[in-house]
Write an enzyme that holds these catalytic residues in place. Structure first.
Site, PDB file in Angstrom:
ATOM      1  N   ARG A  90       0.861  -1.179   0.000  1.00  0.00           N
ATOM      2  CA  ARG A  90       0.000   0.000   0.000  1.00  0.00           C
ATOM      3  C   ARG A  90       0.897   1.229   0.000  1.00  0.00           C
ATOM      4  NH1 ARG A  90      -3.178   3.039   4.819  1.00  0.00           N
ATOM      5  NH2 ARG A  90      -4.429   4.409   3.513  1.00  0.00           N
ATOM      6  N   ASP A 147      -3.296   4.742  -2.963  1.00  0.00           N
ATOM      7  CA  ASP A 147      -4.574   5.252  -2.453  1.00  0.00           C
ATOM      8  C   ASP A 147      -5.168   6.316  -3.374  1.00  0.00           C
ATOM      9  OD1 ASP A 147      -4.320   3.667  -0.243  1.00  0.00           O
ATOM     10  OD2 ASP A 147      -4.502   5.279   1.219  1.00  0.00           O
ATOM     11  N   ASN A 210     -11.376   6.920  11.652  1.00  0.00           N
ATOM     12  CA  ASN A 210     -10.607   7.993  12.276  1.00  0.00           C
ATOM     13  C   ASN A 210     -10.171   9.004  11.219  1.00  0.00           C
ATOM     14  OD1 ASN A 210      -9.458   9.115  14.680  1.00  0.00           O
ATOM     15  ND2 ASN A 210      -7.459   8.561  13.880  1.00  0.00           N
ATOM     16  N   GLY A 211      -9.862   8.481  10.028  1.00  0.00           N
ATOM     17  CA  GLY A 211      -9.753   9.293   8.829  1.00  0.00           C
ATOM     18  C   GLY A 211     -11.005   9.032   8.021  1.00  0.00           C
ATOM     19  N   GLY A 331     -14.351   2.004  10.157  1.00  0.00           N
ATOM     20  CA  GLY A 331     -14.705   1.786  11.557  1.00  0.00           C
ATOM     21  C   GLY A 331     -16.028   2.366  12.000  1.00  0.00           C
ATOM     22  N   VAL A 332     -16.246   3.650  11.758  1.00  0.00           N
ATOM     23  CA  VAL A 332     -17.495   4.303  12.151  1.00  0.00           C
ATOM     24  C   VAL A 332     -18.619   3.905  11.207  1.00  0.00           C
ATOM     25  CG1 VAL A 332     -18.646   6.520  12.511  1.00  0.00           C
ATOM     26  CG2 VAL A 332     -16.240   6.245  13.166  1.00  0.00           C
ATOM     27  N   ASN A 335     -19.715   0.292  12.022  1.00  0.00           N
ATOM     28  CA  ASN A 335     -20.096  -0.103  13.383  1.00  0.00           C
ATOM     29  C   ASN A 335     -21.052   0.831  14.115  1.00  0.00           C
ATOM     30  OD1 ASN A 335     -18.387  -2.524  13.540  1.00  0.00           O
ATOM     31  ND2 ASN A 335     -16.692  -1.079  13.388  1.00  0.00           N
ATOM     32  N   GLU A 384      -9.319  -3.393   1.702  1.00  0.00           N
ATOM     33  CA  GLU A 384      -8.260  -2.824   0.873  1.00  0.00           C
ATOM     34  C   GLU A 384      -7.157  -3.842   0.603  1.00  0.00           C
ATOM     35  OE1 GLU A 384      -7.895   1.667   2.360  1.00  0.00           O
ATOM     36  OE2 GLU A 384      -8.433   0.260   3.950  1.00  0.00           O
TER      37      GLU A 384
END
Length: 405
Positions: A90, A147, A210-211, A331-332, A335, A384
């Site tokens: 990556r 990315d 978080n990003g 993540g967010v 979840n 990813e």
């Protein structure tokens, strides 16, 4: 064909070994605190954890430990390193040069170094990881997966900033976008779940972690995204401010006497959910305190986040001239059922009706809208690592087929 996928941070190394015959993860793990006291390797096979705690002075030692774990008689999954056909890395920033993954050679390495000025926090560790792997596996093909690559299809009017054009020509100052590998994967998965070809669909993908970033995907191609020249732009994030009035920077310099480094540190590390709530950058902590302790600043931080997400979704509906599906990931996004419900409650004009029961399902790709919902909403765990492995396999096989002709 077995592909080793590697993602290097400044003091960490994440990896997966994937058997591309059935795309099964044979082993995965994380090396933490490289070059710092308390270094540790956590190696997982079939759900079982093997931990190595010893000094790991640099990334080369980390790679060596990973390879030893993969061939270990007790915890390994391969007989020797020759079973690894290639390594997929990556790489955060490919600049304007790379619109696809590429096999790494000396010329590519020079280009990656040039791109480091555009991603000084991310590209140097990526390069260190590549060099570490090359030193230990000199005859194994290395592939870079960027990315930024997915966003190369953005039209020029979407990525040019309204600054003097010379700044773009001389210094490459423009919108690049990030999280492209994730946006690509979940948009393709959404099309698969809908039983349609992605070339028929308009999809908005929300990578909320978080990003965080949002992407407008028109028939499989990114046409806009809200991260910019750097990953600081766009949404309010865990510790990053996202979009703010640029005049705040000279104000902080002239009126308060802050240095550019101090301001950069505030915007990158002390802002976002952490800065607004004064509690944590972890969305789960802030949600819990807002819900159970009725903390006003915690709730404000969440409200700002939800509002910004809704605002960008609305903007991209206009850019796409309609939308067939919205995807939540990371993540967010994966979840937080509360967060998804709050965001979608402001999108009723799109004919979205959330199924509360489905919205509480975790851990698998799921449509969370009712059968009569005009616009489909999905929760799709991102992968990813698999995209990197697939791109690596494709390039290595392509190289082999060219050699055989």
């Amino acid at each position: 064909m077995k592909i080793l996928e590697v993602n290097c941070g400044s003091s960490s190394l994440k990896y997966q070994l994937i058997d591309m015959e059935d795309e099964k993860v044979l082993a995965k793990g994380l090396v933490e605190r490289i070059g710092i006291d308390g270094s540790i390797l956590t190696h997982k096979v079939n759900g079982e954890k093997h931990v190595v705690s010893e000094p790991i002075k640099d990334h080369r030692v980390a790679v060596k430990l990973v390879l030893e774990a993969l061939v270990d008689k007790q915890h390994g999954v391969i007989k020797d390193m020759s079973e690894i056909s290639a390594v997929g890395h990556r790489v955060v920033h490919g600049g304007e040069q790379y619109s696809d993954a590429v096999i790494i050679d000396d010329k590519v390495m020079e280009s990656l170094k040039d791109c480091s000025k555009l991603a000084p926090l991310h590209n140097p560790p990526n390069i260190i990881g590549i060099n570490a792997c090359k030193a230990i596996m000199p005859n194994t093909p290395m592939v870079a997966v960027f990315d930024t690559a997915f966003h190369h299809t953005m039209p020029k009017y979407a990525y040019i900033y309204p600054l003097p054009y010379e700044l773009y020509e001389r210094y490459g100052i423009r919108k690049y976008g990030f999280h492209g590998t994730s946006h690509r994967f979940v948009s393709e998965e959404a099309a698969r779940l809908m039983g349609k070809d992605i070339s028929e669909l308009k999809i908005i993908t929300c990578h909320l972690g978080n990003g965080a970033s949002i992407c407008a995907v028109d028939r499989g191609k990114s046409i806009d995204t809200n991260m910019g020249f750097t990953p600081l732009a766009g949404l309010a994030m865990g510790t990053r401010c996202g979009d703010i009035d640029p005049a705040i920077i000279p104000f902080l310099t002239n009126e308060i006497g802050m240095s550019i480094d101090e301001i950069s540190n505030i915007m990158n590390n002390k802002s976002g959910i952490l800065g607004m709530s004064g509690i944590s950058s972890d969305f789960r902590d802030v949600e819990e305190i807002a819900s159970f302790k009725h903390d006003r600043r915690a709730q404000l931080a969440l409200d700002v986040f939800y509002y910004r997400v809704k605002s960008f979704i609305g903007s991209y509906v206009a850019v796409l001239d309609g939308v067939d599906a919205i995807v939540f990931t990371a993540g967010v996004g994966e979840n937080s059922s509360i967060g998804r419900a709050e965001i979608c409650s402001g999108l009723t004009y799109l004919g979205i009706t959330i199924d509360e029961e489905k919205n509480n399902i975790r851990g698998k790709a799921t449509e969370i809208t009712t059968a009569n919902s005009k616009t489909k909403v999905f929760v799709i765990p991102t992968n990813e690592e698999l995209v990197i492995a697939r791109d690596t396999k494709f390039l290595v096989q392509k190289k082999i087929s060219h050699k055989s002709k």
